[in-house]
Design an enzyme around this catalytic site. Structure first.
Site, PDB file in Angstrom:
ATOM      1  CD  GLU A   1      -2.886   7.811  10.139  1.00 33.72           C
ATOM      2  OE1 GLU A   1      -2.348   7.411   9.111  1.00 33.72           O
ATOM      3  OE2 GLU A   1      -4.031   8.288  10.166  1.00 33.72           O
TER       4      GLU A   1
ATOM      5  CB  CYS B   1      -6.126   5.594   9.145  1.00 37.18           C
ATOM      6  SG  CYS B   1      -6.853   4.429   7.971  1.00 37.18           S
TER       7      CYS B   1
ATOM      8  CE1 TYR C   1      -3.307  -2.904   1.427  1.00 37.59           C
ATOM      9  CE2 TYR C   1      -1.591  -3.199   3.076  1.00 37.59           C
ATOM     10  CZ  TYR C   1      -2.745  -3.645   2.445  1.00 37.59           C
ATOM     11  OH  TYR C   1      -3.322  -4.824   2.853  1.00 37.59           O
TER      12      TYR C   1
END
Length: 362
Positions: A353, A319, A213
């Site tokens: 986060e 997140c 990612y």
């Protein structure tokens, strides 16, 4: 998030989020997390506003989720960057004064940077023609901004559709191409802190890095010097292009990019099946010590969790503390939390986060 937040409430709201994080991870022996605060105001580099028309007058508007049909007219937006707040009244006045730019305009998007560049996108419920482009070019020159016009199946880019951001990480000044309508970290100040923390955790781990990612290479650029080689994966074509640009712009030459999903790279490493996109990549030559992941809110799927078990170290940015907790629970028999951090990317919201370094149990 409140449309007009009170900075006096910042610390108390952060304390609530921090307490919830610590309580969620008590079963996993989480050490006291490092806490990275946001600026209480002017922290967002992006902002989007609807345009509310009353006759010939226009105003910026947002909508409160509690009353989604009632517009809240905005004179300013104090969570937005100072550059956005300074531009807002100037842009509105210029749009107000030009019927061609104002007609059927329904939204304005701002993308600002710490480097000083600003990109504005104007969205319309009509086709944009030569008269619009002429007026838009004059507007961009007057305000010193990059400008894009959008309508259904139409995108007019007057100069370029990206901004160049610069982030300071340790002693390195990193340059990033951020593309309009693509993901970028909204809180640049906290992003710098996240990159710095990740580099500190990676220091001394050695070996090679697998990153899933990778997006536009936000972490890739920062982390690559900590490892021998890096294999980075991403599915979005525009993000792969941006990541390749960012790696070159920062002189990073030890990264190989492949456009693959996390499930596919898991299958490739497990030799489940061959992939044509890896035909020029010698997977056997890598000596992976560390897996870096910054997944979507859904967290890691079961296949990626199984892949993660094979790494000595897992550096995880999340997140969503809930899916992070689920993934940590699934890995608890093989990996323990070494260090933890929380990053207040989104002040005045419940979002937090998180960062963890997990190491294989001896």
């Amino acid at each position: 998030m409140s449309l007009q937040p009170d900075p006096a409430q910042y610390e108390s709201q952060l304390a609530i989020k921090l307490a919830a994080f610590e309580a969620d991870f008590v079963p996993f022996g989480v050490p006291a997390p490092a806490v990275f605060r946001s600026a209480p105001l002017h922290f967002r580099q992006r902002a989007e506003f609807r345009i509310w028309h009353e006759g010939d007058a226009i105003a910026y508007a947002m909508f409160d989720p509690a009353e989604p049909k009632r517009p809240v007219l905005m004179e300013d937006f104090p969570v937005a960057s100072s550059a956005i707040c300074t531009l807002m009244p100037r842009l509105r006045a210029a749009l107000q004064a030009d019927a061609e730019l104002r007609r059927k305009l329904f939204q304005v998007n701002f993308l600002s940077t710490l480097s000083g560049e600003m990109l504005v996108t104007l969205l319309y419920h009509r086709k944009l023609e030569a008269a619009w482009e002429k007026a838009a070019r004059a507007l961009a020159a007057e305000l010193g901004i990059l400008l894009i016009g959008r309508s259904l199946k139409q995108k007019i880019v007057l100069a370029r559709d990206w901004v160049q951001e610069e982030l300071l990480v340790g002693e390195r000044r990193l340059r990033y191409q951020q593309i309009e309508a693509s993901f970028s970290q909204p809180n640049a100040g906290v992003c710098q802190q996240m990159l710095g923390w990740a580099c500190e955790q990676a220091s001394g781990l050695g070996g090679d890095l697998l990153e899933l990612y990778c997006g536009n290479g936000n972490f890739t650029v920062a982390l690559a010097p900590q490892f021998g080689r890096v294999l980075a994966t991403e599915m979005s074509k525009s993000s792969v292009r941006a990541a390749s640009h960012n790696l070159a712009a920062n002189g990073v030459d030890n990264v190989t990019m492949v456009r693959m999903a996390s499930e596919e790279i898991s299958d490739a490493l497990a030799r489940v099946r061959p992939f044509n996109r890896l035909r020029d990549v010698d997977l056997d030559s890598y000596r992976f010590s560390t897996l870096f992941v910054d997944p979507p809110r859904a967290g890691l799927d079961d296949g990626t969790v199984a892949l993660a078990r094979n790494f000595r170290h897992i550096l995880y940015i999340s997140c969503n503390p809930q899916t992070l907790r689920d993934n940590v629970a699934a890995l608890a028999d093989t990996h323990a939390i070494s260090t933890a951090a929380v990053f207040d990317q989104f002040p005045y919201t419940h979002h937090l986060e998180c960062g963890l370094l997990l190491s294989r149990r001896s």
